[in-house]
Design an enzyme around this catalytic site. Structure first.
Site, PDB file in Angstrom:
ATOM      1  N   ALA A   1     -10.008  -7.827   7.333  1.00 10.71           N
ATOM      2  CA  ALA A   1      -8.731  -7.953   7.925  1.00 10.71           C
ATOM      3  C   ALA A   1      -9.211  -6.814   9.123  1.00 10.71           C
ATOM      4  O   ALA A   1      -8.866  -7.484  10.857  1.00 10.71           O
ATOM      5  CB  ALA A   1      -7.737  -7.070   7.224  1.00 10.71           C
TER       6      ALA A   1
ATOM      7  N   HIS B   1       5.762  -0.674  -2.539  1.00  9.78           N
ATOM      8  CA  HIS B   1       4.923   0.284  -3.663  1.00  9.78           C
ATOM      9  C   HIS B   1       6.070   1.493  -3.457  1.00  9.78           C
ATOM     10  O   HIS B   1       4.866   2.539  -4.352  1.00  9.78           O
ATOM     11  CB  HIS B   1       4.357   0.099  -3.842  1.00  9.78           C
ATOM     12  CG  HIS B   1       4.068  -1.161  -4.739  1.00  9.78           C
ATOM     13  ND1 HIS B   1       3.083  -2.631  -4.925  1.00  9.78           N
ATOM     14  CD2 HIS B   1       5.061  -2.273  -4.764  1.00  9.78           C
ATOM     15  CE1 HIS B   1       2.807  -3.582  -5.445  1.00  9.78           C
ATOM     16  NE2 HIS B   1       4.423  -4.103  -5.408  1.00  9.78           N
TER      17      HIS B   1
ATOM     18  N   ASN C   1      -8.149 -12.848   4.048  1.00 11.86           N
ATOM     19  CA  ASN C   1      -8.926 -12.301   3.735  1.00 11.86           C
ATOM     20  C   ASN C   1     -10.243 -13.047   3.192  1.00 11.86           C
ATOM     21  O   ASN C   1     -10.609 -14.529   2.920  1.00 11.86           O
ATOM     22  CB  ASN C   1      -8.331 -12.773   1.886  1.00 11.86           C
ATOM     23  CG  ASN C   1      -8.053 -11.760   0.505  1.00 11.86           C
ATOM     24  OD1 ASN C   1      -9.662 -11.676   0.427  1.00 11.86           O
ATOM     25  ND2 ASN C   1      -7.585 -11.825  -0.193  1.00 11.86           N
TER      26      ASN C   1
ATOM     27  N   ASP D   1      -0.779   4.552   0.824  1.00 10.70           N
ATOM     28  CA  ASP D   1      -1.734   4.954   1.900  1.00 10.70           C
ATOM     29  C   ASP D   1      -1.112   5.686   2.729  1.00 10.70           C
ATOM     30  O   ASP D   1      -1.680   6.754   3.298  1.00 10.70           O
ATOM     31  CB  ASP D   1      -2.505   4.538   2.338  1.00 10.70           C
ATOM     32  CG  ASP D   1      -2.930   3.216   2.367  1.00 10.70           C
ATOM     33  OD1 ASP D   1      -2.180   3.328   3.456  1.00 10.70           O
ATOM     34  OD2 ASP D   1      -3.578   2.186   2.487  1.00 10.70           O
TER      35      ASP D   1
ATOM     36  N   ASN E   1       1.020  -1.442   0.044  1.00 15.38           N
ATOM     37  CA  ASN E   1       0.438   0.034   0.193  1.00 15.38           C
ATOM     38  C   ASN E   1       0.713   1.382   0.536  1.00 15.38           C
ATOM     39  O   ASN E   1       1.568   1.681   1.002  1.00 15.38           O
ATOM     40  CB  ASN E   1      -0.975  -0.304   1.158  1.00 15.38           C
ATOM     41  CG  ASN E   1      -1.874  -1.530   1.087  1.00 15.38           C
ATOM     42  OD1 ASN E   1      -2.086  -1.801   0.336  1.00 15.38           O
ATOM     43  ND2 ASN E   1      -2.159  -1.740   2.153  1.00 15.38           N
TER      44      ASN E   1
END
Ligand code: OAD
Length: 250
Positions: A226, A114, A208, A99, A97
């Site tokens: 989650a 990432h 998940n 964010d 993520n």
């Protein structure tokens, strides 16, 4: 397993942020952005062709993330780090993520595979800039010397930061418990992490609500959100406790 583990590696993906209402990559391409395709917004070629549009899109996503708050799943992961740290056990969180919510929830041992929407870098020198005002007042944003800034995220066709991959490999080689949480387990190299952990002899757990390619290979496949199940797992392992962030920047 968590109560007994000595070296824990957690991999997270977009699903962990879903309950904070962070638009996924695809969701972020709606409305104003619906007519664009990922190739034009998330590749070096797309940026070279139209830096104004690309940086506007990343700035839009950066502001959406600033508006969002960590959810109970993020907070539970932060507590896992605190609990393990207080027992002198190893913990690392590898996230796909961009964010920044894991750090805001209080996790410190985080590798952003990432990159991050909050890090921008000079296209000429590679110098990184953080805590930039949002929104930018020009697109593309520029350094004081007038050079363009690009978002510090990994685009399609780009390599992941080598030091992130190296750290991930070292910790996976040594772990005894691996969690894969909220990721479709389809994008490499992260998709191969549960295999590496298993090869190192670790127990593997997936969280998940849906099955993924990894589901059949893990020791435990927990089909749940989650944000619903992580607080329960943490309470079972460590007892009821304080789930609030430690010194996060809100
Ligand atoms: P995906 O969007 O591929 O997968 C998200 C996963 O989260 C899915 O398997 C969902 O079932 C699951 N999920 C949804 N809600 C959940 C919840 N509340 N709790 C737990 N799981 C939930 O996202 P990623 O696996 O992160 O790459 O995708 C990996 C990479 O592919 C992204 O980082 C991006 C993308 O292309 C780049 O930008 C380089």
């Amino acid at each position: 397993m968590l109560a007994d583990a000595r070296r824990v590696v957690v991999l997270t993906g977009a699903g962990v942020s879903a309950e904070s209402k962070i638009p996924t990559f695809r969701d972020a391409m709606e409305g104003l952005w619906a007519s664009f395709d990922p190739q034009s917004l998330a590749t070096p070629e797309g940026f070279a062709a139209d830096p104004e549009t690309v940086t506007r899109w990343y700035d839009f996503r950066r502001m959406k993330c600033r508006e969002a708050e960590p959810n109970p799943g993020h907070l539970a992961l932060a507590r896992i780090e605190r609990e393990l740290e207080s027992r002198s056990r190893d913990f690392i969180l590898l996230t796909q993520n961009v964010d920044g919510l894991h750090r805001r929830a209080g996790n410190r041992s985080v590798v952003e595979l990432h990159g991050s929407l909050e890090v921008w870098r000079c296209v000429e020198t590679g110098q990184e800039f953080r805590d930039l005002p949002a929104p930018f007042d020009t697109y593309p944003p520029r350094t004081d010397r007038g050079t363009m800034l690009r978002p510090g995220v990994v685009w399609f066709g780009e390599m992941l930061p080598p030091e992130a991959i190296e750290t991930a490999g070292e910790r996976l080689d040594a772990c005894d418990l691996f969690f894969s949480i909220g990721t479709s387990a389809t994008v490499y190299p992260a998709a191969g992490f549960s295999d590496l952990a298993r090869a190192a002899g670790a127990k593997t757990v997936e969280i998940n609500p849906d099955a993924t390619p990894a589901s059949r290979h893990v020791d435990e496949s927990v089909r749940a959100r989650a944000g619903a199940v992580l607080p329960q797992i943490v309470e079972l392992a460590f007892g009821a406790g304080n789930a609030s962030p430690r010194g996060g920047n809100g």
